[in-house]
Write a protein that holds these residues in place. Structure first.
Motif, PDB file in Angstrom:
ATOM      1  N   MET A   1       4.796   5.404 -31.269  1.00  0.00           N
ATOM      2  CA  MET A   1       5.608   5.548 -30.063  1.00  0.00           C
ATOM      3  C   MET A   1       6.953   4.869 -30.283  1.00  0.00           C
ATOM      4  O   MET A   1       7.024   3.765 -30.815  1.00  0.00           O
ATOM      5  N   GLY A   2       8.099   5.546 -29.856  1.00  0.00           N
ATOM      6  CA  GLY A   2       9.418   4.957 -29.992  1.00  0.00           C
ATOM      7  C   GLY A   2       9.532   3.694 -29.167  1.00  0.00           C
ATOM      8  O   GLY A   2       8.840   3.509 -28.169  1.00  0.00           O
ATOM      9  N   LEU A   3      10.442   2.826 -29.598  1.00  0.00           N
ATOM     10  CA  LEU A   3      10.606   1.543 -28.923  1.00  0.00           C
ATOM     11  C   LEU A   3      11.050   1.732 -27.473  1.00  0.00           C
ATOM     12  O   LEU A   3      10.580   1.031 -26.573  1.00  0.00           O
ATOM     13  N   GLU A   4      11.970   2.673 -27.226  1.00  0.00           N
ATOM     14  CA  GLU A   4      12.444   2.914 -25.874  1.00  0.00           C
ATOM     15  C   GLU A   4      11.324   3.479 -24.999  1.00  0.00           C
ATOM     16  O   GLU A   4      11.218   3.152 -23.821  1.00  0.00           O
ATOM     17  N   LYS A   5      10.472   4.309 -25.610  1.00  0.00           N
ATOM     18  CA  LYS A   5       9.396   4.928 -24.844  1.00  0.00           C
ATOM     19  C   LYS A   5       8.337   3.910 -24.431  1.00  0.00           C
ATOM     20  O   LYS A   5       7.604   4.137 -23.463  1.00  0.00           O
ATOM     21  N   LYS A   6       8.241   2.810 -25.179  1.00  0.00           N
ATOM     22  CA  LYS A   6       7.284   1.765 -24.788  1.00  0.00           C
ATOM     23  C   LYS A   6       7.617   1.213 -23.411  1.00  0.00           C
ATOM     24  O   LYS A   6       6.726   0.974 -22.586  1.00  0.00           O
ATOM     25  N   PHE A   7       8.902   0.981 -23.176  1.00  0.00           N
ATOM     26  CA  PHE A   7       9.320   0.483 -21.867  1.00  0.00           C
ATOM     27  C   PHE A   7       9.023   1.511 -20.771  1.00  0.00           C
ATOM     28  O   PHE A   7       8.501   1.170 -19.704  1.00  0.00           O
ATOM     29  N   GLU A   8       9.348   2.780 -21.042  1.00  0.00           N
ATOM     30  CA  GLU A   8       9.146   3.819 -20.035  1.00  0.00           C
ATOM     31  C   GLU A   8       7.669   4.021 -19.727  1.00  0.00           C
ATOM     32  O   GLU A   8       7.290   4.230 -18.576  1.00  0.00           O
ATOM     33  N   GLN A   9       6.826   3.928 -20.752  1.00  0.00           N
ATOM     34  CA  GLN A   9       5.392   4.065 -20.537  1.00  0.00           C
ATOM     35  C   GLN A   9       4.849   2.894 -19.738  1.00  0.00           C
ATOM     36  O   GLN A   9       3.993   3.063 -18.856  1.00  0.00           O
ATOM     37  N   TYR A  10       5.355   1.707 -20.025  1.00  0.00           N
ATOM     38  CA  TYR A  10       4.942   0.513 -19.281  1.00  0.00           C
ATOM     39  C   TYR A  10       5.316   0.656 -17.803  1.00  0.00           C
ATOM     40  O   TYR A  10       4.498   0.394 -16.908  1.00  0.00           O
ATOM     41  N   ILE A  11       6.542   1.079 -17.548  1.00  0.00           N
ATOM     42  CA  ILE A  11       7.009   1.253 -16.167  1.00  0.00           C
ATOM     43  C   ILE A  11       6.179   2.313 -15.456  1.00  0.00           C
ATOM     44  O   ILE A  11       5.812   2.165 -14.281  1.00  0.00           O
ATOM     45  N   LYS A  12       5.861   3.379 -16.161  1.00  0.00           N
ATOM     46  CA  LYS A  12       5.040   4.451 -15.590  1.00  0.00           C
ATOM     47  C   LYS A  12       3.657   3.936 -15.221  1.00  0.00           C
ATOM     48  O   LYS A  12       3.117   4.267 -14.156  1.00  0.00           O
ATOM     49  N   GLU A  30      14.537  -1.936 -11.334  1.00  0.00           N
ATOM     50  CA  GLU A  30      14.416  -3.385 -11.490  1.00  0.00           C
ATOM     51  C   GLU A  30      13.650  -3.752 -12.762  1.00  0.00           C
ATOM     52  O   GLU A  30      14.065  -4.647 -13.519  1.00  0.00           O
ATOM     53  N   LEU A  31      12.524  -3.067 -13.007  1.00  0.00           N
ATOM     54  CA  LEU A  31      11.739  -3.344 -14.207  1.00  0.00           C
ATOM     55  C   LEU A  31      12.519  -2.993 -15.471  1.00  0.00           C
ATOM     56  O   LEU A  31      12.499  -3.749 -16.456  1.00  0.00           O
ATOM     57  N   ARG A  32      13.199  -1.874 -15.446  1.00  0.00           N
ATOM     58  CA  ARG A  32      13.969  -1.451 -16.618  1.00  0.00           C
ATOM     59  C   ARG A  32      15.062  -2.476 -16.943  1.00  0.00           C
ATOM     60  O   ARG A  32      15.261  -2.855 -18.100  1.00  0.00           O
ATOM     61  N   ASP A  33      15.747  -2.937 -15.904  1.00  0.00           N
ATOM     62  CA  ASP A  33      16.799  -3.938 -16.112  1.00  0.00           C
ATOM     63  C   ASP A  33      16.228  -5.241 -16.656  1.00  0.00           C
ATOM     64  O   ASP A  33      16.791  -5.860 -17.572  1.00  0.00           O
ATOM     65  N   HIS A  34      15.070  -5.658 -16.124  1.00  0.00           N
ATOM     66  CA  HIS A  34      14.456  -6.909 -16.545  1.00  0.00           C
ATOM     67  C   HIS A  34      13.969  -6.819 -17.991  1.00  0.00           C
ATOM     68  O   HIS A  34      14.160  -7.755 -18.795  1.00  0.00           O
ATOM     69  N   LEU A  35      13.340  -5.703 -18.340  1.00  0.00           N
ATOM     70  CA  LEU A  35      12.829  -5.524 -19.702  1.00  0.00           C
ATOM     71  C   LEU A  35      13.949  -5.512 -20.736  1.00  0.00           C
ATOM     72  O   LEU A  35      13.851  -6.166 -21.790  1.00  0.00           O
ATOM     73  N   TYR A  36      15.015  -4.799 -20.447  1.00  0.00           N
ATOM     74  CA  TYR A  36      16.123  -4.726 -21.401  1.00  0.00           C
ATOM     75  C   TYR A  36      16.853  -6.065 -21.513  1.00  0.00           C
ATOM     76  O   TYR A  36      17.359  -6.414 -22.583  1.00  0.00           O
ATOM     77  N   THR A  37      16.872  -6.819 -20.423  1.00  0.00           N
ATOM     78  CA  THR A  37      17.470  -8.165 -20.491  1.00  0.00           C
ATOM     79  C   THR A  37      16.653  -9.075 -21.399  1.00  0.00           C
ATOM     80  O   THR A  37      17.206  -9.803 -22.248  1.00  0.00           O
ATOM     81  N   LEU A  38      15.315  -9.040 -21.253  1.00  0.00           N
ATOM     82  CA  LEU A  38      14.442  -9.843 -22.117  1.00  0.00           C
ATOM     83  C   LEU A  38      14.562  -9.411 -23.579  1.00  0.00           C
ATOM     84  O   LEU A  38      14.567 -10.255 -24.502  1.00  0.00           O
ATOM     85  N   LYS A  39      14.672  -8.121 -23.798  1.00  0.00           N
ATOM     86  CA  LYS A  39      14.802  -7.601 -25.162  1.00  0.00           C
ATOM     87  C   LYS A  39      16.100  -8.077 -25.802  1.00  0.00           C
ATOM     88  O   LYS A  39      16.124  -8.541 -26.953  1.00  0.00           O
ATOM     89  N   GLU A  40      17.211  -8.000 -25.074  1.00  0.00           N
ATOM     90  CA  GLU A  40      18.496  -8.423 -25.620  1.00  0.00           C
ATOM     91  C   GLU A  40      18.507  -9.917 -25.923  1.00  0.00           C
ATOM     92  O   GLU A  40      19.093 -10.356 -26.930  1.00  0.00           O
ATOM     93  N   GLY A  46      17.391 -13.642 -32.864  1.00  0.00           N
ATOM     94  CA  GLY A  46      17.112 -13.349 -34.268  1.00  0.00           C
ATOM     95  C   GLY A  46      15.905 -12.469 -34.512  1.00  0.00           C
ATOM     96  O   GLY A  46      15.574 -12.192 -35.668  1.00  0.00           O
ATOM     97  N   MET A  47      15.240 -11.982 -33.474  1.00  0.00           N
ATOM     98  CA  MET A  47      14.075 -11.117 -33.660  1.00  0.00           C
ATOM     99  C   MET A  47      14.516  -9.692 -33.994  1.00  0.00           C
ATOM    100  O   MET A  47      15.634  -9.270 -33.663  1.00  0.00           O
ATOM    101  N   SER A  48      13.608  -8.954 -34.619  1.00  0.00           N
ATOM    102  CA  SER A  48      13.855  -7.533 -34.845  1.00  0.00           C
ATOM    103  C   SER A  48      13.693  -6.806 -33.522  1.00  0.00           C
ATOM    104  O   SER A  48      13.112  -7.333 -32.565  1.00  0.00           O
ATOM    105  N   GLU A  49      14.168  -5.574 -33.456  1.00  0.00           N
ATOM    106  CA  GLU A  49      14.110  -4.813 -32.208  1.00  0.00           C
ATOM    107  C   GLU A  49      12.669  -4.574 -31.773  1.00  0.00           C
ATOM    108  O   GLU A  49      12.342  -4.689 -30.599  1.00  0.00           O
ATOM    109  N   GLU A  50      11.797  -4.281 -32.731  1.00  0.00           N
ATOM    110  CA  GLU A  50      10.394  -4.039 -32.391  1.00  0.00           C
ATOM    111  C   GLU A  50       9.739  -5.298 -31.853  1.00  0.00           C
ATOM    112  O   GLU A  50       8.994  -5.259 -30.861  1.00  0.00           O
ATOM    113  N   GLU A  51      10.014  -6.433 -32.527  1.00  0.00           N
ATOM    114  CA  GLU A  51       9.448  -7.706 -32.048  1.00  0.00           C
ATOM    115  C   GLU A  51       9.994  -8.049 -30.658  1.00  0.00           C
ATOM    116  O   GLU A  51       9.264  -8.578 -29.799  1.00  0.00           O
ATOM    117  N   ALA A  52      11.261  -7.772 -30.444  1.00  0.00           N
ATOM    118  CA  ALA A  52      11.873  -8.080 -29.142  1.00  0.00           C
ATOM    119  C   ALA A  52      11.250  -7.246 -28.035  1.00  0.00           C
ATOM    120  O   ALA A  52      10.990  -7.744 -26.931  1.00  0.00           O
TER     121      ALA A  52
END
Length: 414
Positions: A1-12, A30-40, A46-52
């Motif tokens: 599963m793509g990294l972006e789709k993980k967030f969308e599946q979680y929200i769903k 709200e969830l999308r904004d919060h998740l992307y803030t935590l990821k950034e 210093g984490m990789s995108e997948e780890e983030a």
């Protein structure tokens, strides 16, 4: 599963557990904004995108647990107090219709089936009320100008090709006719609430334009010749302008002009000797032998509802009706103060003003203080169109109450 789709599946997965779909759009944002803030933040550390992405999902918590928590927080709210007040008023009106048909001294009502017809109106009105309760009233907002222009156009069309029945102008259709003067204020309230919800009254041009928006329909109603509808709508406009923060230097002259208009119209009625058709006060209904004028006799289930209630059931019954209406209007106004949406607040106040204006006009007419015809008591007087419109108004009130914690409609809901 793509990294972006993980967030969308979680929200769903979270939204699946929230039964109140009205809040899905805001929760997704709200969830999308919060998740992307935590990821950034994790990527910046210093984490990789997948780890983030995985860390962000871990930090926000299990989707099932969060979904159930949000479901409990955003359960559908029902204003049972207002519903009970409305149902009590309707049942009282239905009881009076039953008394009219089966126990009244007015023999001409015994063959009219007004009780069974009223029962059908109330049942159908209840269905419309429940339908509008489920409907998100905020969906009307983008079409406010369309509704305003369409309603004005329908009234002008009625003036051009409509027919008058007992002085009331109807728009004739293939399978029936529409009393547009009854529907007009209801449609205008919905449109004006949307127009005024973000109106800039501090701007000089927009202030005059806002005044012109309500002046045009008032003039048209006056031309149509419905004094009760004109007065009711004028009071609605003044109230909605005030709630939308119109300037007092604009509101006060407009109100004064309305008062002058009312005085002139009433003086004209008295000068034309029309007042005697409507000034049948309580002592005439309460006299021995029930001596009333034939004009009042045939309107007793519509214009003279309050008078007949007091005549048949006593002053305590009349006082009970008064308390029901006062409590209902107070309840709606009190609830409007807690509505987050400016559109919902103005719409709720506009509908409450309609009930209040019609009830006050009915009281004044029944006590012989105003020579106005065609004033039905909300929820109680016999009639199909006004009962259906009033029950639909209650449905809108319930829809607003259900979503009182929500702001204006989100992009995803539109």
């Amino acid at each position: 599963m793509g990294l972006e789709k993980k967030f969308e599946q979680y929200i769903k997965n979270v939204c699946k557990r929230i039964k109140n779909k009205d809040v899905h759009a805001s929760i997704k944002l709200e969830l999308r904004d919060h998740l992307y803030t935590l990821k950034e933040e994790a990527v910046s550390a210093g984490m990789s995108e997948e780890e983030a992405v995985n860390q962000a999902l871990d930090q926000i918590g299990d989707a099932a647990i969060l979904g159930m928590q949000l479901h409990e927080t955003h359960k559908t709210q029902v204003d049972f107090k207002t519903i009970l007040l409305v149902l009590a008023t309707c049942l009282f009106g239905l009881f009076v219709m039953y008394y009219f048909q089966f126990h009244s001294h007015l023999l001409h009502f015994q063959d009219t089936n007004i009780f069974y017809k009223s029962l059908i109106y109330y049942v159908f009105g209840l269905a419309l009320m429940l339908g509008l309760f489920a409907f998100d009233y905020r969906r009307f907002l983008p079409y406010s100008w369309h509704l305003y222009i369409g309603t004005i156009g329908m009234l002008i069309l009625t003036m051009m090709i409509g027919t008058r029945v007992n002085g009331i102008l109807f728009l004739s259709l293939n399978n029936g006719s529409i009393n547009l003067t009854e529907i007009f204020p209801f449609l205008m309230i919905i449109s004006l609430a949307g127009i005024y919800q973000s109106w800039n009254w501090k701007n000089g041009f927009k202030s005059w334009l806002g005044l012109a928006i309500v002046t045009l329909p008032i003039i048209l109603l006056h031309i149509v010749g419905s004094l009760s509808a004109t007065i009711t709508f004028m009071v609605i406009c003044i109230t909605m302008m005030y709630v939308s923060h119109a300037r007092m230097r604009l509101l006060i002259p407009f109100t004064a002009a309305g008062i002058v208009y009312l005085i002139v119209q009433l003086f004209s009625l008295y000068q034309a000797d029309m007042a005697h058709f409507y000034q049948y006060s309580l002592h005439e209904f309460s006299s021995n032998g029930f001596q009333i004028n034939p004009y009042a006799l045939y309107d007793v289930h519509t214009d003279w509802m309050l008078t007949y209630i007091i005549y048949s059931f006593g002053w305590f019954a009349g006082l009970a009706v008064l308390m029901l209406f006062v409590t209902l209007i107070y309840r709606v106004v009190h609830t409007a103060k807690r509505v987050q949406s400016a559109y919902g607040k103005i719409l709720m106040i506009g509908l409450a003003t309609t009930f209040a204006a019609k009830f006050i006009l009915s009281i004044f007419t029944n006590f012989g203080l105003l020579p106005i015809s065609g004033v039905s008591m909300p929820f109680m007087s016999y009639g199909g169109s006004h009962i259906l419109l009033e029950m639909m108004s209650v449905g809108l009130l319930m829809s607003i109450y259900r979503r009182k914690q929500l702001g204006e409609i989100c992009r995803e809901v539109a």
